[in-house]
Design an enzyme around this catalytic site. Structure first.
Site, PDB file in Angstrom:
ATOM      1  N   HIS A  96       1.018  -1.097  -0.063  1.00 38.04           N
ATOM      2  CA  HIS A  96       0.060  -0.047   0.167  1.00 38.04           C
ATOM      3  C   HIS A  96       0.482   1.246   0.018  1.00 38.04           C
ATOM      4  O   HIS A  96       0.475   2.253  -0.380  1.00 38.04           O
ATOM      5  CB  HIS A  96      -0.988  -0.003   1.201  1.00 38.04           C
ATOM      6  N   HIS A 262      -1.704 -12.228  -2.391  1.00 39.36           N
ATOM      7  CA  HIS A 262      -2.734 -12.962  -1.642  1.00 39.36           C
ATOM      8  C   HIS A 262      -2.372 -14.447  -1.563  1.00 39.36           C
ATOM      9  O   HIS A 262      -3.352 -15.252  -0.732  1.00 39.36           O
ATOM     10  CB  HIS A 262      -4.032 -12.962  -2.407  1.00 39.36           C
TER      11      HIS A 262
END
Length: 720
Positions: A96, A262
């Site tokens: 992020h 993920h």
């Protein structure tokens, strides 16, 4: 007698954060120069003499990496690690930090450590990353100035993967911290978190407003629940393609990043998101920078709420594994609701052994989950082809993901010459804009000889100056791309850009190539371009009565087409250039506002901008040779005439249109000059006029020339 001061506030109210008290709130349409004054040295806690590059060289890099790996499994009671490993949290923090980068203006990304400050520290998509940074604090404290927060956050992500069994492609340091929020970055016009008002056609994902990449205010990429929170993998695939493309990623990189990101960690949504406390920037003082306090149960561990989705993507989320695509393709998936009420995909009739264990409750297995973006990899035809190849060839996935992760986390660090550390990959990558090194040196005598050749080659001073400027103005301090080094103005696509005046450019480059061919020492075209502009300015200054040498640093290389990613460089095309009084077409944004944006991207101050505008006008450098703003009868000479005549009250300013003006003699009524808004703002804006008046003074003629040359050299050397 009663104290008349009772109940009165003992301090001035200018110290609060009420934006209604600002000057701009009274005149919201006024040109705001704050964008040019971000990160003033007065805000830097380390002082203007601090040299991060030198400090980094003293770093015990191996010791730091080992400490980070130890941290990953050192679970803290105040914020317990999932499965006893902080890897997923640290990877999300690094992701992020880097994921805000967008290609259109090069802003965002990991290069400044801006995740520590508002608004990013309080974005909905960054929920609980305040805990990741606080977990890193003991390590930052230990290594101090030798490692920036910006570098540390990315390195933590790398070490998280390494400690989970994945071999990363490499790491480079060199990111310098900022010390207050970056107010100059436009994140969208929405006034509410997760607002969505950035599409000209809400049914078409491609109409996402430039330069934005994320689909909603406060998100890094796309909505994990689906477009507008409605699950539809095919529609989400369209949004992903636009978003990731604007973050410099192709389809294969997009699939690899989604799967690789993920493979480890989990989403958190085991609770009611509506009861979470305020974000870090708004939280009470006793929270000490923490936000999103969860009053339910433990408030963390199995009670953690972040995205609202709940569950892991793979069977072994605390180590690198190959179960992501196995689960995605082996089972049918259906929409269910997380405990927090978010839409997520869960498998139908999954085998018990394929379920991951709960991150905190011992011995309990849970369903894996997929976001709408994960399902898009299965449903979208192009994404599926790539996903099936990765499923069949896990080693290929690891290779592609490693390079994509490196690109994600290093895209805005700039050319390889800025990289620091011992883990820098040897391979040159096309997105790094590689430039060959030169194998020559130039003495002062040789430089003077080259100047004479350039000034006497048949090209005008204006042609030399404009070519140097056009080559250098593409530099962006946001991601350190562009600039004259590499002389890519010779190559596609830059040689054909309208702003570069292709016919004039072709003529100049042909002459420079001719000069280069006749030299005993093959000086690069890039160096000749800069030296030609500098020599012309030096002569123009001498003609104004100021004998001064324009500093020149040699050593630029000439890139080839093989070293140039045409599509990637297309985003650098100038659509406007106030310094040359040009814009490609009419825009909704005012020309003077576009000038500020360009100036900030070039790393210039308001004073430097003022000096450059005044000099460029009298030197006659306008695009296409227009005369707007050329307030002088001595065009081509580096005088302060622009400022003298701009501030002369013997003239008045008469609108011709909303963009053009006549400068009229008050006595005769005759038009003396013409001007654009960019020209006249230096007389109308109170701060810019103050600068203009300094340069218009009789005793500052030489100061103006010196300031112009300093700013010019800064532009020419910005990419070095």
């Amino acid at each position: 007698m009663e104290d008349s001061r009772k109940g009165k506030c003992p301090v001035m109210h200018g110290a609060n954060t009420d934006t209604n008290s600002s000057v701009m709130s009274w005149w919201p349409e006024a040109l705001n120069l704050d964008i040019l004054h971000q990160h003033d040295t007065k805000t830097n806690a380390l002082g203007e003499d601090f040299n991060y590059r030198e400090e980094f060289k003293k770093l015990d890099f191996d010791g730091l990496k080992n400490d980070l790996k130890k941290l990953m499994t050192d679970s803290q009671d105040w914020w317990p690690a999932d499965w006893g490993h902080y890897g997923g949290l640290m990877i999300r923090m690094a992701w992020h930090s880097a994921g805000t980068y967008r290609t259109a203006d090069g802003r965002g990304g990991s290069n400044t450590g801006n995740q520590r400050f508002a608004p990013l520290n309080s974005w909905p998509d960054n929920v609980n990353l305040d805990k990741a940074r606080r977990l890193l604090w003991p390590i930052k404290k230990k290594y101090g100035n030798k490692i920036s927060w910006a570098d540390l956050m990315i390195l933590a992500g790398n070490m998280a993967y390494e400690s989970m069994g994945f071999k990363t492609f490499g790491f480079a340091g060199g990111r310098e911290d900022i010390w207050h929020p970056e107010k100059d970055i436009y994140w969208g016009a929405e006034k509410d978190w997760l607002g969505k008002d950035r599409y000209s056609d809400k049914s078409d994902e491609k109409t996402l407003e430039n330069p934005l990449a994320a689909v909603q205010m406060g998100l890094i990429y796309v909505n994990p629940e689906g477009v507008d929170g409605k699950p539809d993998p095919l529609k989400t695939a369209k949004a992903m393609r636009v978003t990731f493309e604007r973050m410099a990623m192709n389809d294969e990189e997009t699939v690899a990043l989604t799967a690789g990101g993920h493979t480890v960690g989990k989403a958190h949504g085991n609770g009611d998101a509506s009861i979470l406390g305020l974000n870090p920037e708004a939280a009470d003082i006793q929270e000490q920078g923490f936000g999103w306090k969860n009053p339910k149960g433990k408030g963390n561990a199995e009670d953690t709420v972040s995205s609202g989705l709940e569950g892991a993507w793979t069977t072994q989320p605390n180590k690198w594994n190959n179960t992501y695509f196995h689960l995605l393709f082996s089972y049918d998936w259906e929409i269910r609701k997380s405990p927090a009420g978010a839409s997520q995909w869960e498998p139908i009739n999954i085998k018990e052994e394929d379920k991951p264990f709960d991150a905190h409750v011992s011995g309990v297995r849970r369903n894996p989950i997929m976001t709408d973006a994960d399902m898009a990899l299965k449903i979208d035809p192009e994404y599926r082809k790539i996903s099936e190849r990765f499923y069949k060839d896990p080693e290929y996935l690891a290779e592609v993901f490693a390079k994509a992760w490196f690109k994600l986390t290093h895209r805005d660090l700039g050319p390889k010459s800025r990289y620091l550390g011992t883990d820098i990959p040897k391979e040159d990558l096309i997105w790094q804009d590689p430039i060959p090194t030169v194998n020559y040196t130039l003495s002062d005598a040789e430089i003077e000889d080259l100047k004479l050749k350039l000034l006497n080659c048949g090209l005008s001073q204006t042609e030399l100056i404009n070519t140097a400027w056009d080559s250098a103005r593409t530099f962006r301090s946001s991601d350190f791309r562009g600039g004259v080094n590499g002389a890519r103005i010779r190559l596609t696509p830059q040689k054909d850009w309208e702003g570069n005046e292709p016919k004039r450019l072709e003529k100049v480059l042909a002459k420079l190539t001719e000069i280069q061919t006749g030299l005993n020492k093959k000086v690069s075209i890039a160096d000749l371009i800069v030296l030609g502009g500098s020599a012309a300015i030096e002569k123009a200054a001498q003609e104004a009565g100021v004998n001064i040498k324009v500093p020149f640093v040699w050593g630029r290389g000439d890139a080839t087409m093989e070293m140039t990613d045409v599509e990637s460089f297309s985003v650098l095309e100038p659509l406007h250039d106030g310094f040359r009084n040009w814009q490609k077409k009419e825009y909704a944004v005012k020309p003077e506002e576009m000038l500020l944006d360009r100036t900030q991207l070039m790393g210039l101050t308001a004073i430097e901008m003022t000096a450059l505008i005044g000099g460029m006008r009298v030197l006659g450098t306008n695009h296409g040779g227009t005369k707007h703003g050329v307030f002088t009868d001595r065009e081509g000479i580096l005088t302060n005439d622009f400022f003298v005549n701009l501030t002369d009250m013997n003239y008045r300013w008469q609108p011709v249109s909303d963009k053009l003006y006549n400068i009229v003699e008050r006595k005769t009524g005759e038009t003396k000059w013409t001007a654009t808004r960019v020209d006249l703002v230096f007389g109308s804006h109170s701060i810019l006029r103050a600068y203009a008046e300094v340069y218009a003074q009789d005793d500052n003629k030489e100061k103006f020339v010196n300031d112009f040359i300093k700013a010019w050299v800064k532009v020419m050397n910005a990419d070095r």
